[in-house]
Design an enzyme around this catalytic site. Structure first.
Site, short mmCIF file in Angstrom:
data_model
loop_
_atom_site.label_atom_id
_atom_site.label_comp_id
_atom_site.label_asym_id
_atom_site.label_seq_id
_atom_site.Cartn_x
_atom_site.Cartn_y
_atom_site.Cartn_z
N LYS A 120 11.23 14.49 11.44
CA LYS A 120 11.36 14.31 9.99
C LYS A 120 9.99 14.00 9.44
O LYS A 120 9.26 13.17 9.98
CB LYS A 120 12.32 13.14 9.72
CG LYS A 120 12.66 12.96 8.26
CD LYS A 120 13.89 13.75 7.90
CE LYS A 120 14.06 13.92 6.39
NZ LYS A 120 13.14 14.91 5.78
N LYS B 74 7.63 5.14 11.76
CA LYS B 74 8.32 4.78 10.51
C LYS B 74 9.83 4.94 10.64
O LYS B 74 10.61 4.05 10.30
CB LYS B 74 7.78 5.68 9.40
CG LYS B 74 8.05 5.20 8.00
CD LYS B 74 7.42 6.13 6.97
CE LYS B 74 5.91 6.21 7.08
NZ LYS B 74 5.31 7.03 6.01
N LYS C 31 5.24 16.27 10.71
CA LYS C 31 4.50 16.38 9.45
C LYS C 31 3.92 17.77 9.34
O LYS C 31 3.61 18.39 10.36
CB LYS C 31 3.36 15.34 9.40
CG LYS C 31 2.86 15.05 8.01
CD LYS C 31 3.76 14.05 7.30
CE LYS C 31 3.27 13.71 5.91
NZ LYS C 31 3.97 12.54 5.37
N THR D 271 10.41 5.53 -2.49
CA THR D 271 9.25 4.96 -1.78
C THR D 271 8.81 3.67 -2.46
O THR D 271 8.61 2.63 -1.81
CB THR D 271 8.10 5.98 -1.75
OG1 THR D 271 8.58 7.15 -1.08
CG2 THR D 271 6.89 5.43 -1.02
N ASN E 173 3.44 9.08 -8.16
CA ASN E 173 4.85 8.80 -7.90
C ASN E 173 5.06 7.38 -7.37
O ASN E 173 5.82 6.58 -7.94
CB ASN E 173 5.37 9.86 -6.91
CG ASN E 173 6.82 9.64 -6.53
OD1 ASN E 173 7.27 8.51 -6.40
ND2 ASN E 173 7.55 10.71 -6.34
N SER F 246 15.60 10.08 2.18
CA SER F 246 15.68 11.45 2.71
C SER F 246 16.78 11.53 3.78
O SER F 246 17.51 12.51 3.87
CB SER F 246 14.34 11.87 3.33
OG SER F 246 13.54 12.54 2.40
P1 NAD Z 1 0.76 11.32 -6.14
O1 NAD Z 1 -0.01 12.56 -5.95
O2 NAD Z 1 1.98 11.34 -7.01
O3 NAD Z 1 -0.19 10.14 -6.71
C1 NAD Z 1 -1.43 9.84 -6.17
C2 NAD Z 1 -2.20 9.01 -7.20
O4 NAD Z 1 -3.42 8.60 -6.63
C3 NAD Z 1 -2.53 9.77 -8.48
O5 NAD Z 1 -2.33 8.92 -9.57
C4 NAD Z 1 -4.03 10.05 -8.31
O6 NAD Z 1 -4.69 10.14 -9.56
C5 NAD Z 1 -4.45 8.80 -7.57
N1 NAD Z 1 -5.75 8.95 -6.91
C6 NAD Z 1 -6.28 10.02 -6.29
N2 NAD Z 1 -7.52 9.73 -5.86
C7 NAD Z 1 -7.74 8.43 -6.19
C8 NAD Z 1 -8.83 7.55 -6.03
N3 NAD Z 1 -9.95 7.95 -5.43
N4 NAD Z 1 -8.71 6.29 -6.48
C9 NAD Z 1 -7.59 5.88 -7.10
N5 NAD Z 1 -6.54 6.67 -7.31
C10 NAD Z 1 -6.62 7.94 -6.86
O7 NAD Z 1 1.13 10.83 -4.68
P2 NAD Z 1 2.27 9.81 -4.23
O8 NAD Z 1 3.50 10.57 -3.89
O9 NAD Z 1 2.35 8.68 -5.20
O10 NAD Z 1 1.65 9.33 -2.84
C11 NAD Z 1 0.60 8.37 -2.80
C12 NAD Z 1 0.45 7.89 -1.37
O11 NAD Z 1 1.69 7.39 -0.92
C13 NAD Z 1 0.05 8.97 -0.36
O12 NAD Z 1 -0.77 8.37 0.62
C14 NAD Z 1 1.36 9.38 0.25
O13 NAD Z 1 1.20 9.92 1.57
C15 NAD Z 1 2.07 8.04 0.27
N6 NAD Z 1 3.51 8.19 0.37
C16 NAD Z 1 4.23 8.72 -0.65
C17 NAD Z 1 5.60 8.87 -0.51
C18 NAD Z 1 6.44 9.43 -1.62
O14 NAD Z 1 7.68 9.54 -1.43
N7 NAD Z 1 5.88 9.76 -2.77
C19 NAD Z 1 6.23 8.46 0.68
C20 NAD Z 1 5.47 7.89 1.69
C21 NAD Z 1 4.11 7.76 1.51
#
Ligand code: NAD
Length: 424
Positions: A80, A104, A116, A200, A231, A358
């Site tokens: 997953k 996880k 992944k 998340t 997100n 999920s």
């Molecule tokens: P996203 O693309 O929706 O948001 C990422 C945010 O980070 C954006 O606002 C972007 O502008 C900002 N960003 C990018 N570069 C940056 C920087 N240098 N400094 C500060 N901000 C910066 O992504 P997301 O889904 O919110 O995911 C964010 C993190 O969480 C990732 O590492 C992802 O792997 C992890 N994650 C997300 C989920 C999920 O369900 N969305 C689940 C597990 C882990």
């Protein structure tokens, strides 16, 4: 005598996520006293498929895209893990992310292994039609190794429910069978789950609440800082603000804003809809480094990996750090933070709410029985709160960090599954 620059380079910690994931596994396996045969199995993925596939672009040309699917360990259930579309996708990063997914899933007790995927592309430069063809092309290229009982992809960085819908459709067409359980994170109308998009951040905030209670801290009037306003970060900031936290600072890729009295998260969300959190000149700007170094009860890195390293760890002043992002803290930084008494809720626990919902989506798809939002939230809370306390209690027992304790729980479960299956 001053150190030579080559010595300094050699001693500088690695930022390669695959080596970091291997080091984290080795560390927890050592505390658990795991057999080295088991460690050798877990230090590498079982399978990594590398694919290239042609895509017809809008101008009539053909572009070849490259991607990977890494399946780390399926002893405890089918793989997953998400699929990310990003120009900097690298096979080592995909392998590390698949290893973290095994940990996880197992730490929160899901019947899944870790996987992944990633495609090297910049979705911001693709038209909707091109994005659809890349999505369909990649899932077709890896279709032989995925499926509801083999490996179930989901969204990740720069992929979303729309992309998951195209992927599910491609698989269903190829198999001539409606196959919603092959992909999660889908739109609601084709078998998505209530509560998936916020899961998340919700899960992350649930663990923060438990950590705050353990420290005897009140949520009302507490302070938080959030790096990343996508997100995960935006929803986490909103949920913390609803609980009474003052959100001192947030950032996105264009910069960071700060208010000692607390920012208006709703207003920042409006700004973000059309641009960036820094789009109002009246808001006080700070640098990304200053944001990380602010004094606050809670810091949530929710953007990128490797943002807290040996270089800046001693300048961090938060009391609790919850890793919404994957891999924001390096192992060397972990050590410094632990010495400073900072509680780090590790990514494999703090952001496990996404994969947990999920899993609920997959269960609903398999059973064809769909849950209301309240049930999703209740089940998520049970998983996150129980898992947090299992990890915290083990950390206290072994006088170790929450990360090591989380890995210990997960590694023991995978080891048990491998042993029962006769692999070791
Ligand atoms: P996203 O693309 O929706 O948001 C990422 C945010 O980070 C954006 O606002 C972007 O502008 C900002 N960003 C990018 N570069 C940056 C920087 N240098 N400094 C500060 N901000 C910066 O992504 P997301 O889904 O919110 O995911 C964010 C993190 O969480 C990732 O590492 C992802 O792997 C992890 N994650 C997300 C989920 C999920 O369900 N969305 C689940 C597990 C882990």
């Amino acid at each position: 005598m001053a150190e030579s620059s080559s010595t300094v380079l050699q001693e500088r910690e690695t930022l390669n996520p695959y080596l970091i994931a291997q080091r984290q596994i080795q560390l927890a396996a050592g505390v658990l006293g795991l057999n080295q045969d088991v460690v050798e199995i877990l230090k590498r993925p079982q399978r990594v498929l590398s694919v290239s596939f042609p895509v017809r672009m809008d101008d009539g040309s053909v572009q070849v895209f490259e991607g990977y699917r890494s399946q780390h360990n399926d002893a405890g259930g089918p793989g997953k893990g998400g699929i990310r579309f990003h120009p900097e996708v690298h096979v080592d990063e995909v392998k590390a992310l698949s290893m973290w997914m095994t940990i996880k899933c197992q730490v929160v007790g899901l019947p899944f292994g870790g996987a992944k995927g990633g495609v090297i592309c910049d979705p911001r430069t693709l038209s909707t039609g091109e994005l659809e063809r890349v999505s369909r092309g990649f899932i077709e290229a890896i279709s032989q190794i995925i499926g509801p009982d083999k490996d179930i992809p989901a969204p990740d960085v720069y992929t979303n429910p729309k992309v998951m819908g195209w992927m599910m459709d491609t698989l269903s067409r190829m198999q001539q069978t409606y196959s919603p359980a092959a992909i999660t994170g889908k739109p609601l109308s084709i078998g998505g789950s209530q509560g998936r998009s916020e899961a998340t951040a919700r899960g992350c905030v649930m663990t923060v609440v438990e950590a705050m209670k353990e420290k005897g801290k009140d949520m009302k009037g507490a302070t938080a800082v959030v790096q990343g306003f996508g997100n995960a970060g935006r929803t986490a900031a909103k949920l913390l603000s609803d609980l009474g936290f003052h959100i001192l600072a947030v950032s996105d890729s264009r910069g960071a804003v700060y208010s000692p009295a607390g920012l208006d998260v709703e207003y920042l969300s409006v700004l973000k809809e059309t641009g960036s959190v820094v789009d109002d000149e009246a808001l006080l700007r700070i640098t990304q480094d200053e944001l990380l170094e602010l004094e606050a009860d809670v810091l949530i890195p929710a953007a990128l990996g490797n943002v807290i390293t040996a270089e800046n760890a001693d300048k961090i002043h938060a009391s609790i750090i919850a890793e919404a992002a994957n891999g924001p803290i390096t192992p060397d930084a972990d050590q410094v933070l632990a010495e400073k008494g900072i509680v780090v809720i590790p990514d494999v626990l703090a952001n496990a709410g996404g994969v947990t919902v999920s899993y609920f989506e997959w269960v609903q798809n398999v059973t064809r029985f769909y849950w209301k939002n309240d049930r999703v939230l209740d089940e998520l809370r049970t998983v996150m709160v129980d898992s947090y306390h299992a990890v915290s209690n083990l950390a206290k027992k072994y006088e170790t960090t929450l990360r090591v304790a989380a890995y210990m729980i997960a590694l023991q479960r995978v080891t048990n599954a491998m042993t029962e299956r006769g692999w070791v």
